[in-house]
Design a protein around this motif. Structure first.
Motif, PDB file in Angstrom:
ATOM      1  N   SER A 296       5.234 -90.074  24.262  1.00  0.00           N
ATOM      2  CA  SER A 296       6.648 -89.698  24.209  1.00  0.00           C
ATOM      3  C   SER A 296       7.466 -90.533  25.185  1.00  0.00           C
ATOM      4  N   GLN A 297       6.829 -91.039  26.222  1.00  0.00           N
ATOM      5  CA  GLN A 297       7.540 -91.898  27.173  1.00  0.00           C
ATOM      6  C   GLN A 297       7.815 -93.277  26.585  1.00  0.00           C
ATOM      7  N   PRO A 300       9.990 -91.569  22.004  1.00  0.00           N
ATOM      8  CA  PRO A 300      10.285 -90.133  21.929  1.00  0.00           C
ATOM      9  C   PRO A 300      10.210 -89.560  20.521  1.00  0.00           C
ATOM     10  N   PRO A 303       6.020 -88.077  19.843  1.00  0.00           N
ATOM     11  CA  PRO A 303       5.542 -87.563  21.135  1.00  0.00           C
ATOM     12  C   PRO A 303       4.076 -87.172  21.130  1.00  0.00           C
TER      13      PRO A 303
END
Length: 583
Positions: A296-297, A300, A303
């Protein structure tokens, strides 16, 4: 510490719980499920005499000796004990390219170990197909039917795997999967019941990694398309969480970190970019790398939690999912790679002991006894003849241990010839990967035990494409002053001169191939062992090269080369020349 992240529904549930009665709070609290995951076990029944490179807490790294089925079993038990609800899964290549005690018995003992460990699901990997479709089906279903040159059921009747193989993208002639595409497991009852849906598959490129005869009639569908088609089916069956076991992966960059995700590259990334966002967890494999990534980093919109536990049972991934039984969604997930620290060993660069920086595990007695039965039985196999050699083939010792000698020439020739079908023109062998000289009997005869002492690692050979300039750069890495010098032993027709008086990066004075200077712009097909193909021994330029094709194990290549002639002559020509003293 485990990498963890939570989503908004958990916060909402917590706020509501503050105003609820205890019974409502209990009903709304997340249900925790532990998923114990691994990949690329490759029949590593005994400690593989390899390590995991991990942070030492002081900005450096420490090598941790790891692996071995009995130690793996203890580590797995310790993780399971944390979770009343748990699932144990594998992302492929559980078998094949295995240690001798497993390979001699068609990997039946590896399946026997996994049955005793209570594995739930294993996604097929490319190596599951090494012995062909029928033999793989026997791995699942059991029995003693013979589909290979080796005899099945030599020590015991083979019951087959008690776990379920999954092969969502492996399609038979009628378009149906060879094994089930998915599985589902439920935990708890009533309003506290949650279900985990599992999708298992191998990489689409399996066709390029396996003998065509072994996969005749099978096709391998696109990974993301296959996963996305299965997600709504599992959701319709009540799956609260979607877990993918895929035999495809990536590699991180920079300093080794089993729980890092620094600049991940590899074929898994475009698959993640196309996944249904309802996929919660992807357990990956194939690259023999270790990582834990909160994707998700990076993206997004997808995720997913992405994990991989390296290779040879040296690590296990401890994954925790928290599922809201009211919203039927995963509200928290975390993962941590646990090193299966086992026994010290002597590496090519000296003794490697245990460390208190990471937990140590004791071997589980029943698994140790089961493995020992096969190890003891395999010892008789070492006496069989494998061919003849005209005289001793030796490698450098002491101050010249970084020189492959005549034995390096033998191994390089054998590996090049074994991968001719992959287009191999040149092969290189790392001297530190040669464990002993090869000395035949007076009549030239050699046993399997003789050659196994030389190459006990069970490395597969890999053929990849390099330019002439890249080949020169690889040879330069053997003399870059980072660690001991190491002159890669080349196959016949290739020769080079080393001048240690020159600056780092310019110490390869000349290179010839088939009597002519090596063309720096031309592309060559080069065979090396799997260890080198991962950048091992500091030869990082060999990692992540294009058009890589995996071949037989190194020992199989050597045996085939010996058997192909009544008496093999030791290739004694000087392929590596030093301007001055060697080393």
């Amino acid at each position: 510490m485990p990498r963890s992240f939570r989503t908004a529904p958990l916060l909402a549930a917590a706020l509501l719980a503050g105003c609820a009665t205890p019974s409502v709070h209990q009903a709304a609290a997340p249900v925790e499920v532990g998923i114990i995951a691994f990949n690329d076990f490759h029949g590593s029944l005994e400690p593989p005499r390899q390590s995991v490179i991990a942070p030492d807490g002081k900005g450096g790294q420490v090598q941790v000796p790891a692996g071995g089925a009995a130690w793996f079993a203890s580590a797995l038990e310790s993780l399971r004990s944390k979770y009343p609800n748990h699932l144990t899964v594998s992302a492929g290549d559980m078998i094949s390219a295995s240690q001798l005690a497993s390979s001699l018995y068609l990997d039946e003992p590896t399946v026997g170990v996994m049955n005793r460990l209570g594995v739930d699901f294993n996604a097929v990997g490319n190596h599951e197909f090494d012995r062909g479709r029928d033999e793989l089906l026997r791995m699942q279903n059991g029995g003693c039917a013979k589909f290979t040159a080796k005899e099945p059921c030599q020590l015991e009747k083979f019951p087959g795997a008690s776990f379920r193989y999954l092969a969502a993208s492996t399609l038979t002639e009628n378009g149906s999967p060879l094994f089930p595409a998915t599985g589902i497991r439920s935990f708890g009852t009533g309003k506290r019941k949650v279900s985990i849906g599992v999708i298992g598959l191998t990489l689409k490129g399996t066709t390029d990694l396996v003998s065509p005869a072994g996969i005749k009639g099978l096709t391998f569908a696109d990974e993301a398309d296959t996963i996305n088609a299965a997600v709504p089916q599992l959701k319709a069956q009540g799956a609260d969480a979607i877990v993918v076991l895929i035999h495809q992966g990536g590699k991180t960059q920079g300093a080794p970190d089993p729980n890092g995700c620094n600049q991940l590259v590899g074929d898994i990334k475009p698959i993640l970019a196309r996944l249904d966002p309802r996929v919660d967890l992807v357990v990956s494999g194939h690259t023999h790398w270790d990582y834990v990534c909160d994707w998700s980093q990076q993206d997004p919109a997808h995720p997913v939690l992405l994990t991989s536990a390296g290779v040879y049972g040296k690590e296990i991934t401890d994954i925790r999912l928290e599922i809201d039984p009211v919203t039927h969604k995963v509200v928290s997930k975390s993962a941590h790679n646990v090193i299966v620290q086992s026994v010290p060993y002597t590496s090519s660069r000296g003794p490697l002991g245990n460390t208190d920086l990471y937990p140590q595990f004791a071997p589980r007695p029943d698994i140790a006894a089961y493995v020992q039965r096969y190890v003891d039985a395999s010892k008789a196999y070492t006496a069989r003849g494998v061919g003849k050699l005209s005289g001793p083939a030796t490698k450098g010792e002491g101050a010249e241990s970084g020189v492959g000698g005549t034995l390096g020439n033998v191994i390089a020739d054998a590996q090049r010839d074994a991968t001719a079908s992959a287009g191999a023109q040149i092969a290189f062998m790392n001297p530190f990967g040669i464990r002993a000289s090869l000395v035949p009997a007076a009549d030239g005869s050699l046993t399997f035990g003789d050659i196994y002492q030389v190459q006990p690692f069970g490395n597969q050979v890999v053929t990849e494409t390099l330019t002439g300039a890249e080949i020169k750069a690889v040879l330069e890495q053997g003399f870059d002053d980072n660690g001991p010098d190491q002159a890669l032993a080349p196959s016949s027709g290739f020769a080079y001169v080393v001048d240690r008086s020159r600056p780092v990066g310019s110490r390869i004075a000349s290179i010839t191939f088939n009597g002519k200077p090596l063309d720096m712009t031309a592309r060559y097909r080069v065979t090396i062992n799997g260890f080198l193909s991962q950048g091992g021994d500091g030869f990082t330029i060999l990692a992540n090269k294009p058009e890589a094709v995996t071949g037989p194990t190194d020992i199989d290549a050597l045996e085939s080369w010996l058997r192909a002639a009544p008496m093999r002559t030791v290739p004694a020509e000087q392929r590596v020349t030093f301007a001055g003293a060697a080393g």
